[in-house]
Scaffold this motif. Sequence first.
Motif, PDB file in Angstrom:
ATOM      1  N   LYS A  85       1.315  -1.302  -0.346  1.00  0.00           N
ATOM      2  CA  LYS A  85      -0.107  -0.160   0.141  1.00  0.00           C
ATOM      3  C   LYS A  85       0.862   1.002   0.022  1.00  0.00           C
ATOM      4  O   LYS A  85       0.646   2.431   0.394  1.00  0.00           O
ATOM      5  N   ILE A  86       1.916   1.508  -0.927  1.00  0.00           N
ATOM      6  CA  ILE A  86       2.516   2.280  -1.009  1.00  0.00           C
ATOM      7  C   ILE A  86       1.979   4.035  -1.662  1.00  0.00           C
ATOM      8  O   ILE A  86       0.773   3.432  -1.857  1.00  0.00           O
TER       9      ILE A  86
ATOM     10  N   ASP B 146      -0.517  10.525  -1.112  1.00  0.00           N
ATOM     11  CA  ASP B 146      -2.734   9.477  -1.639  1.00  0.00           C
ATOM     12  C   ASP B 146      -1.845   8.085  -2.051  1.00  0.00           C
ATOM     13  O   ASP B 146      -1.095   7.947  -2.515  1.00  0.00           O
ATOM     14  N   PRO B 147      -2.877   7.205  -1.191  1.00  0.00           N
ATOM     15  CA  PRO B 147      -3.059   5.437  -1.542  1.00  0.00           C
ATOM     16  C   PRO B 147      -3.592   5.907  -3.361  1.00  0.00           C
ATOM     17  O   PRO B 147      -3.275   6.729  -4.440  1.00  0.00           O
ATOM     18  N   ILE B 148      -2.566   4.649  -4.106  1.00  0.00           N
ATOM     19  CA  ILE B 148      -1.902   4.102  -5.663  1.00  0.00           C
ATOM     20  C   ILE B 148      -3.104   3.696  -5.284  1.00  0.00           C
ATOM     21  O   ILE B 148      -3.128   2.211  -5.290  1.00  0.00           O
ATOM     22  N   THR B 149      -4.077   3.884  -6.015  1.00  0.00           N
ATOM     23  CA  THR B 149      -5.452   3.196  -6.657  1.00  0.00           C
ATOM     24  C   THR B 149      -4.811   2.959  -8.228  1.00  0.00           C
ATOM     25  O   THR B 149      -4.750   2.846  -9.041  1.00  0.00           O
ATOM     26  N   PHE B 150      -5.799   1.345  -8.694  1.00  0.00           N
ATOM     27  CA  PHE B 150      -5.236   0.909 -10.044  1.00  0.00           C
ATOM     28  C   PHE B 150      -7.487   0.472 -10.175  1.00  0.00           C
ATOM     29  O   PHE B 150      -7.388  -0.496  -9.712  1.00  0.00           O
TER      30      PHE B 150
END
Length: 137
Positions: free
Chosen positions: A61-62, A68-72
Amino acid sequence: MRSIIYLGIGIFFGIVLFKSEAASWFRIYEMFQFGSFHMYGIIGSAVGLGILITQVIKRFKIKSFYGDPITFAPKDRSFKRYMFGGILFGLGWALAGACPGPMFALLGAGYVPILIVLISSILGTLLYGVVKNKLPH
């Protein structure tokens, strides 16, 4: 400060592309003639690293540089779209002798004729942005 970091990363990426000969028209021609493993090794390494880094980002959860969280986002898995896009990309790559990353590296190395390819790719991207909602899914 972040802009300077991004600029430094971009310059480093350009140097790596140029020094590894990934921006070399001869190497790209050689690849499309199946005459050498050089470019396939570079592309394969990039794909492998991309998969590895994506998994690390997901598992640990880098966060981004901004915290901000990186979302895919889920992707549309339409075979037709990827096949048509891949053919267009490959034809453009073969005709121009460069894909998008090396175009900037070639410009930075002083190859002025690449400006024609770079401007054309930007105009093509803009055109796609205008018509993409009118294309069949």
